[in-house]
Design a protein around this motif. Structure first.
Motif, PDB file in Angstrom:
ATOM      1  N   ILE A  23      -6.724  11.613  11.701  1.00 37.43           N
ATOM      2  CA  ILE A  23      -5.708  10.766  11.083  1.00 37.43           C
ATOM      3  C   ILE A  23      -6.278  10.252   9.759  1.00 37.43           C
ATOM      4  N   PRO A  24      -5.473  10.296   8.690  1.00 35.08           N
ATOM      5  CA  PRO A  24      -5.958   9.735   7.420  1.00 35.08           C
ATOM      6  C   PRO A  24      -5.992   8.212   7.501  1.00 35.08           C
ATOM      7  N   LEU A  25      -7.064   7.633   6.994  1.00 38.16           N
ATOM      8  CA  LEU A  25      -7.191   6.176   6.952  1.00 38.16           C
ATOM      9  C   LEU A  25      -6.908   5.639   5.556  1.00 38.16           C
ATOM     10  N   ALA A  26      -7.138   6.461   4.530  1.00 41.07           N
ATOM     11  CA  ALA A  26      -6.851   6.070   3.138  1.00 41.07           C
ATOM     12  C   ALA A  26      -6.742   7.341   2.308  1.00 41.07           C
ATOM     13  N   HIS A  27      -5.860   7.291   1.319  1.00 41.74           N
ATOM     14  CA  HIS A  27      -5.679   8.426   0.426  1.00 41.74           C
ATOM     15  C   HIS A  27      -5.397   7.886  -0.968  1.00 41.74           C
ATOM     16  N   SER A  28      -5.966   8.553  -1.968  1.00 41.61           N
ATOM     17  CA  SER A  28      -5.712   8.149  -3.349  1.00 41.61           C
ATOM     18  C   SER A  28      -5.814   9.375  -4.245  1.00 41.61           C
ATOM     19  N   PHE A  29      -4.988   9.402  -5.270  1.00 45.61           N
ATOM     20  CA  PHE A  29      -5.087  10.478  -6.249  1.00 45.61           C
ATOM     21  C   PHE A  29      -6.287  10.264  -7.165  1.00 45.61           C
ATOM     22  N   ALA A  35     -10.390   1.308  -3.032  1.00 47.01           N
ATOM     23  CA  ALA A  35      -9.788   1.214  -1.697  1.00 47.01           C
ATOM     24  C   ALA A  35     -10.365   2.273  -0.752  1.00 47.01           C
ATOM     25  N   LEU A  36     -10.744   3.417  -1.299  1.00 42.16           N
ATOM     26  CA  LEU A  36     -11.366   4.457  -0.464  1.00 42.16           C
ATOM     27  C   LEU A  36     -12.709   3.976   0.078  1.00 42.16           C
ATOM     28  N   ASP A  37     -13.492   3.341  -0.764  1.00 42.41           N
ATOM     29  CA  ASP A  37     -14.783   2.812  -0.316  1.00 42.41           C
ATOM     30  C   ASP A  37     -14.584   1.735   0.750  1.00 42.41           C
ATOM     31  N   ARG A  38     -13.622   0.852   0.537  1.00 45.22           N
ATOM     32  CA  ARG A  38     -13.364  -0.202   1.524  1.00 45.22           C
ATOM     33  C   ARG A  38     -12.925   0.383   2.853  1.00 45.22           C
ATOM     34  N   ALA A  39     -12.047   1.370   2.818  1.00 45.75           N
ATOM     35  CA  ALA A  39     -11.571   1.996   4.058  1.00 45.75           C
ATOM     36  C   ALA A  39     -12.711   2.696   4.786  1.00 45.75           C
ATOM     37  N   PHE A  40     -13.557   3.383   4.037  1.00 48.89           N
ATOM     38  CA  PHE A  40     -14.690   4.089   4.657  1.00 48.89           C
ATOM     39  C   PHE A  40     -15.655   3.088   5.298  1.00 48.89           C
ATOM     40  N   GLU A  41     -15.998   2.027   4.577  1.00 53.81           N
ATOM     41  CA  GLU A  41     -16.951   1.045   5.110  1.00 53.81           C
ATOM     42  C   GLU A  41     -16.378   0.303   6.316  1.00 53.81           C
ATOM     43  N   ARG A  42     -15.081   0.011   6.282  1.00 59.51           N
ATOM     44  CA  ARG A  42     -14.431  -0.629   7.426  1.00 59.51           C
ATOM     45  C   ARG A  42     -14.495   0.282   8.641  1.00 59.51           C
ATOM     46  N   ALA A  43     -14.194   1.568   8.441  1.00 62.20           N
ATOM     47  CA  ALA A  43     -14.220   2.521   9.553  1.00 62.20           C
ATOM     48  C   ALA A  43     -15.638   2.709  10.080  1.00 62.20           C
ATOM     49  N   ARG A  44     -16.614   2.748   9.190  1.00 61.46           N
ATOM     50  CA  ARG A  44     -18.017   2.868   9.616  1.00 61.46           C
ATOM     51  C   ARG A  44     -18.377   1.677  10.513  1.00 61.46           C
ATOM     52  N   ALA A 104     -25.731  11.863  19.529  1.00 59.38           N
ATOM     53  CA  ALA A 104     -25.834  11.905  18.065  1.00 59.38           C
ATOM     54  C   ALA A 104     -25.265  10.601  17.526  1.00 59.38           C
ATOM     55  N   ALA A 105     -25.927  10.061  16.516  1.00 61.14           N
ATOM     56  CA  ALA A 105     -25.440   8.857  15.839  1.00 61.14           C
ATOM     57  C   ALA A 105     -25.894   8.932  14.390  1.00 61.14           C
ATOM     58  N   ASP A 106     -24.944   8.888  13.477  1.00 58.82           N
ATOM     59  CA  ASP A 106     -25.260   9.015  12.054  1.00 58.82           C
ATOM     60  C   ASP A 106     -24.428   8.001  11.283  1.00 58.82           C
ATOM     61  N   PHE A 107     -25.084   6.952  10.814  1.00 63.83           N
ATOM     62  CA  PHE A 107     -24.384   5.910  10.072  1.00 63.83           C
ATOM     63  C   PHE A 107     -24.961   5.709   8.677  1.00 63.83           C
ATOM     64  N   ASP A 108     -25.880   6.565   8.257  1.00 61.74           N
ATOM     65  CA  ASP A 108     -26.554   6.378   6.972  1.00 61.74           C
ATOM     66  C   ASP A 108     -26.025   7.273   5.852  1.00 61.74           C
ATOM     67  N   SER A 109     -25.193   8.239   6.149  1.00 65.02           N
ATOM     68  CA  SER A 109     -24.692   9.154   5.135  1.00 65.02           C
ATOM     69  C   SER A 109     -23.666   8.452   4.240  1.00 65.02           C
ATOM     70  N   THR A 110     -23.543   8.906   3.008  1.00 69.78           N
ATOM     71  CA  THR A 110     -22.562   8.329   2.095  1.00 69.78           C
ATOM     72  C   THR A 110     -21.169   8.928   2.271  1.00 69.78           C
ATOM     73  N   ASP A 111     -21.066  10.064   2.985  1.00 71.98           N
ATOM     74  CA  ASP A 111     -19.757  10.704   3.111  1.00 71.98           C
ATOM     75  C   ASP A 111     -19.273  10.894   4.537  1.00 71.98           C
ATOM     76  N   HIS A 112     -20.050  10.478   5.530  1.00 79.17           N
ATOM     77  CA  HIS A 112     -19.576  10.510   6.912  1.00 79.17           C
ATOM     78  C   HIS A 112     -20.367   9.520   7.766  1.00 79.17           C
ATOM     79  N   ALA A 113     -19.766   9.130   8.885  1.00 77.18           N
ATOM     80  CA  ALA A 113     -20.423   8.240   9.842  1.00 77.18           C
ATOM     81  C   ALA A 113     -19.794   8.484  11.203  1.00 77.18           C
ATOM     82  N   VAL A 140     -10.039   9.430   3.080  1.00 76.70           N
ATOM     83  CA  VAL A 140     -10.894   8.942   4.166  1.00 76.70           C
ATOM     84  C   VAL A 140     -10.144   9.281   5.450  1.00 76.70           C
ATOM     85  N   GLU A 141     -10.826   9.950   6.369  1.00 72.75           N
ATOM     86  CA  GLU A 141     -10.167  10.474   7.561  1.00 72.75           C
ATOM     87  C   GLU A 141     -11.016  10.189   8.797  1.00 72.75           C
ATOM     88  N   PHE A 142     -10.349   9.846   9.896  1.00 75.92           N
ATOM     89  CA  PHE A 142     -11.014   9.647  11.177  1.00 75.92           C
ATOM     90  C   PHE A 142     -10.667  10.827  12.080  1.00 75.92           C
TER      91      PHE A 142
END
Length: 182
Positions: A23-29, A35-44, A104-113, A140-142
């Protein structure tokens, strides 16, 4: 490019059914949209605090630390080797305890968690499930992905009902991540 959840799960063994839902959590052109960074950090942060499971109405149990006040300790973040139990109620009545171990647990990457866990004896299914948020060009997608097969007599007997319940919880995981406060 391989999805980080695929790497965490590993290949599905023969005889296991698998699925992947996103499911997309945030999308921007504009890929630089804050807002993409905020959505990613919130989801992380949600993934680090078991947001999909808690949002789906489950409880989690972990062995409490001996120094935990009143026997209660904060939920530990997913980490490799952590064991616990998911507790839910089937049809709102029948308690179900499902033991698992984080593989597996990965929370340190800049593009996935995210993280993945495998079921342990006593879980109604045998398999693995992964929960990952990814950030790409303007999205940003979950994603929830899993492979499983029935492990206990009632899950084998349940057949299609078991799959309906699994699908229902997958929908709840996706919804929990999509509608939480931003």
């Amino acid at each position: 490019m391989i999805h980080p959840g695929d790497a965490a799960l590993g290949p599905a063994p023969d005889g296991y059914r698998s699925f992947r839902r996103s499911i997309p959590l945030a999308h921007s052109f504009d890929p630089q949209d804050a807002a993409l960074d905020r959505a990613f950090e919130r989801a992380r942060a949600m993934l680090q605090s078991w947001g999909p499971q808690l949002g789906a109405g489950m409880r989690l149990e972990f062995a409490t630390a001996p120094d935990a006040e009143d026997g209660f300790a904060p939920l530990p973040a997913p980490s490799v080797g952590l064991e616990g139990r998911l507790i839910s109620r089937v049809a709102g009545v029948v308690p179900l305890r499902a033991p698992f171990r984080v593989v597996a647990a990965d929370f340190d990457s800049t593009d996935h968690a995210g993280y993945a866990y495998e079921t342990l004896p006593g879980h109604p299914e045998r398999g693995r499930e992964a929960f990952y948020v990814t950030r790409g060009e303007g999205l940003v997608e979950f994603t929830v992905m899993a492979f499983s097969q029935p492990a206990l007599w009632y899950s084998r007997l349940g057949g299609p009902v078991t799959r309906i319940i699994q699908n229902r919880y997958t929908n709840k995981y996706l919804l929990a991540m999509a509608v939480s406060p931003r």
